[in-house]
Design a protein around this motif. Structure first.
Motif, short mmCIF file in Angstrom:
data_model
loop_
_atom_site.label_atom_id
_atom_site.label_comp_id
_atom_site.label_asym_id
_atom_site.label_seq_id
_atom_site.Cartn_x
_atom_site.Cartn_y
_atom_site.Cartn_z
N GLY A 1 52.71 34.15 40.57
CA GLY A 1 51.99 32.90 40.26
C GLY A 1 50.67 32.83 40.99
O GLY A 1 49.63 32.47 40.43
N MET A 2 50.68 33.20 42.28
CA MET A 2 49.45 33.17 43.07
C MET A 2 48.47 34.24 42.54
O MET A 2 47.27 33.99 42.42
N LEU A 3 48.98 35.42 42.22
CA LEU A 3 48.10 36.50 41.74
C LEU A 3 47.47 36.16 40.39
O LEU A 3 46.33 36.56 40.12
N GLU A 4 48.19 35.42 39.58
CA GLU A 4 47.65 35.04 38.28
C GLU A 4 46.37 34.20 38.46
O GLU A 4 45.43 34.29 37.68
N LEU A 5 46.35 33.39 39.53
CA LEU A 5 45.15 32.58 39.80
C LEU A 5 43.94 33.48 40.09
O LEU A 5 42.82 33.20 39.67
N ASP A 6 44.19 34.57 40.84
CA ASP A 6 43.09 35.51 41.14
C ASP A 6 42.58 36.16 39.86
O ASP A 6 41.37 36.26 39.63
N ARG A 7 43.53 36.59 39.01
CA ARG A 7 43.13 37.28 37.77
C ARG A 7 42.38 36.35 36.84
O ARG A 7 41.33 36.70 36.31
N LYS A 8 42.91 35.14 36.70
CA LYS A 8 42.31 34.17 35.77
C LYS A 8 40.90 33.82 36.21
O LYS A 8 39.95 33.81 35.41
N GLU A 9 40.76 33.58 37.52
CA GLU A 9 39.45 33.16 38.05
C GLU A 9 38.45 34.32 38.00
O GLU A 9 37.27 34.12 37.70
N ALA A 10 38.94 35.54 38.27
CA ALA A 10 38.04 36.70 38.21
C ALA A 10 37.54 36.88 36.77
O ALA A 10 36.34 37.10 36.54
N ARG A 11 38.44 36.75 35.81
CA ARG A 11 38.05 36.87 34.38
C ARG A 11 37.00 35.83 34.04
O ARG A 11 35.97 36.12 33.46
N ARG A 12 37.27 34.61 34.45
CA ARG A 12 36.38 33.49 34.12
C ARG A 12 34.97 33.70 34.67
O ARG A 12 33.98 33.36 34.05
N ARG A 13 34.91 34.34 35.85
CA ARG A 13 33.60 34.54 36.49
C ARG A 13 33.00 35.91 36.21
O ARG A 13 31.95 36.25 36.75
N GLY A 14 33.73 36.73 35.43
CA GLY A 14 33.23 38.07 35.13
C GLY A 14 33.23 38.97 36.37
O GLY A 14 32.37 39.84 36.51
N LEU A 15 34.19 38.75 37.27
CA LEU A 15 34.28 39.58 38.47
C LEU A 15 35.45 40.55 38.33
O LEU A 15 36.36 40.33 37.51
N SER A 16 35.44 41.58 39.17
CA SER A 16 36.52 42.55 39.09
C SER A 16 37.38 42.49 40.35
O SER A 16 36.87 42.61 41.47
N VAL A 17 38.68 42.30 40.15
CA VAL A 17 39.62 42.20 41.27
C VAL A 17 40.90 42.91 40.86
O VAL A 17 41.41 42.69 39.77
N THR A 18 41.40 43.79 41.73
CA THR A 18 42.67 44.46 41.43
C THR A 18 43.80 43.68 42.09
O THR A 18 43.72 43.37 43.29
N THR A 19 44.84 43.35 41.33
CA THR A 19 45.95 42.60 41.92
C THR A 19 47.21 43.46 41.95
O THR A 19 47.49 44.21 41.02
N ILE A 20 47.94 43.35 43.06
CA ILE A 20 49.18 44.13 43.24
C ILE A 20 50.27 43.19 43.74
O ILE A 20 50.09 42.52 44.76
N GLU A 21 51.40 43.19 43.04
CA GLU A 21 52.53 42.38 43.50
C GLU A 21 53.37 43.24 44.45
O GLU A 21 53.97 44.23 44.03
N ALA A 22 53.36 42.90 45.73
CA ALA A 22 54.09 43.70 46.72
C ALA A 22 54.25 42.88 47.99
O ALA A 22 53.60 41.85 48.17
N SER A 23 55.11 43.38 48.88
CA SER A 23 55.29 42.71 50.16
C SER A 23 54.39 43.37 51.21
O SER A 23 54.26 44.60 51.24
N MET A 24 53.82 42.55 52.08
CA MET A 24 52.83 43.02 53.06
C MET A 24 53.37 44.09 54.01
O MET A 24 52.60 44.79 54.65
N ASP A 25 54.69 44.21 54.12
CA ASP A 25 55.26 45.18 55.07
C ASP A 25 55.63 46.50 54.40
O ASP A 25 56.24 47.36 55.04
N ASP A 26 55.27 46.66 53.13
CA ASP A 26 55.66 47.87 52.41
C ASP A 26 54.61 48.14 51.33
O ASP A 26 54.69 47.59 50.23
N LEU A 27 53.63 48.96 51.68
CA LEU A 27 52.46 49.13 50.80
C LEU A 27 52.25 50.61 50.40
O LEU A 27 51.13 51.13 50.53
N PRO A 28 53.28 51.28 49.90
CA PRO A 28 53.13 52.71 49.60
C PRO A 28 52.10 53.00 48.50
O PRO A 28 51.61 54.13 48.39
#
Ligand SMILES: C[S@@+](CC[C@H](N)C(=O)[O-])C[C@H]1O[C@@H](n2cnc3c(N)ncnc32)[C@H](O)[C@@H]1O
Length: 267
Positions: free
Chosen positions: A81-108
């Motif tokens: 849900g939080m990541l969707e806000l980043d994607r939606k807002e980036a699209r709206r502003r024509g910016l590029s942002v990569t989103t990854i659903e993961a836990s901060m303690d495990d980033l392989p």
């Protein structure tokens, strides 16, 4: 996914709908993104072209500002849900942002020595093992890379309730391990989330042991002398809720030298 992660994921999915943490960057902030991100002057003059990891910072604020400032941005967050806000807002502003659903303690999925800046808002309270988080951040940071983070301070998480005179009662032991108990005084706690207390030794010492040097440390002031007693600004007069740190990744060669056997030759 463990139980506490599942619970935090659904708590944050709920909070992504209209909470104070789900406010995307405004047009005004986007006009001067570094000013909005960095009131303390911790960031370089320009972040254009730098690789930035916005860690546990879904919600469309940090990621959008860094992208507006020209950085190459990756956002990692546990909550779709939080990541969707980043994607939606980036699209709206024509910016590029990569989103990854993961836990901060495990980033392989993130490579070693990839990021010039890791920026993490308050979120380490949602994981039990801070050492694992710092190890991952040290691994993905480039030599001399910046790690900017904010954390809940232990004393604030130890407060359980107020007495009859509105004094704050420390009801949780400093050495408490495991999920924090539910408390009456819920200022600075998020409803439905499972939280953990990290001691100063772990927050500050652990960061140094993970391979960072701390260049600055601030306590954002939340004290409000005009606040009513039930307002968090009143509580902020007695206990600072947060600590913010600027840390820099030690060069790997220096770190290896520090444990080189030559330093341990018998006298
Ligand atoms: C206080 S919010 C920060 C977001 C927001 N942009 C801000 O600064 O206002 C904390 C974030 O941590 C995320 N989170 C909680 N547990 C996490 C975990 N184990 N790994 C990654 N992110 C997590 C939540 O989904 C939430 O987006």
């Amino acid at each position: 996914m463990s139980d506490y992660q599942r619970q935090n994921q659904s708590a944050w999915n709920r909070l992504s709908d209209g909470s104070q943490f789900a406010k995307v960057a405004s047009d005004e902030e986007c006009r001067q993104p570094l000013k909005a991100l960095d009131s303390r002057g911790w960031l370089p003059q320009s972040v254009a072209g730098l690789n930035v990891l916005c860690l546990a910072s879904g919600g469309g604020w940090q990621s959008i500002l860094y992208a507006a400032a020209g950085a190459r941005v990756t956002v990692v967050d546990l909550s779709p849900g939080m990541l969707e806000l980043d994607r939606k807002e980036a699209r709206r502003r024509g910016l590029s942002v990569t989103t990854i659903e993961a836990s901060m303690d495990d980033l392989p999925m993130l490579g070693d020595a990839t990021f010039d800046i890791v920026h993490q808002p308050v979120s380490t309270c949602y994981v039990p093992d801070l050492e694992k988080v710092y190890a991952e951040i040290a691994r993905v940071s480039r030599d001399d890379g910046l790690y900017i983070s904010q954390h809940k301070v232990p004393t604030s998480l130890q407060i359980a309730h107020r007495d009859d005179c509105n004094r704050f009662v420390i009801g949780v032991e400093y050495y408490h391990t495991g999920p924090l108990p539910k408390v009456e005084d819920t200022s600075y706690r998020e409803t439905g989330a499972v939280e953990y207390l990290h001691r100063w030794d772990q927050l500050v010492g652990g960061l140094c042991r993970a391979g960072f040097v701390i260049e600055d440390l601030r306590e954002p002031k939340r004290a409000d002398p005009t606040a009513k007693v039930d307002h968090f600004g009143y509580r902020g007069r007695f206990v600072a809720p947060y600590v913010r740190m600027k840390a820099r990744r030690v060069r790997r060669s220096t770190q290896e030298d520090a444990v080189s056997p030559q330093l341990w030759l018998p006298r």
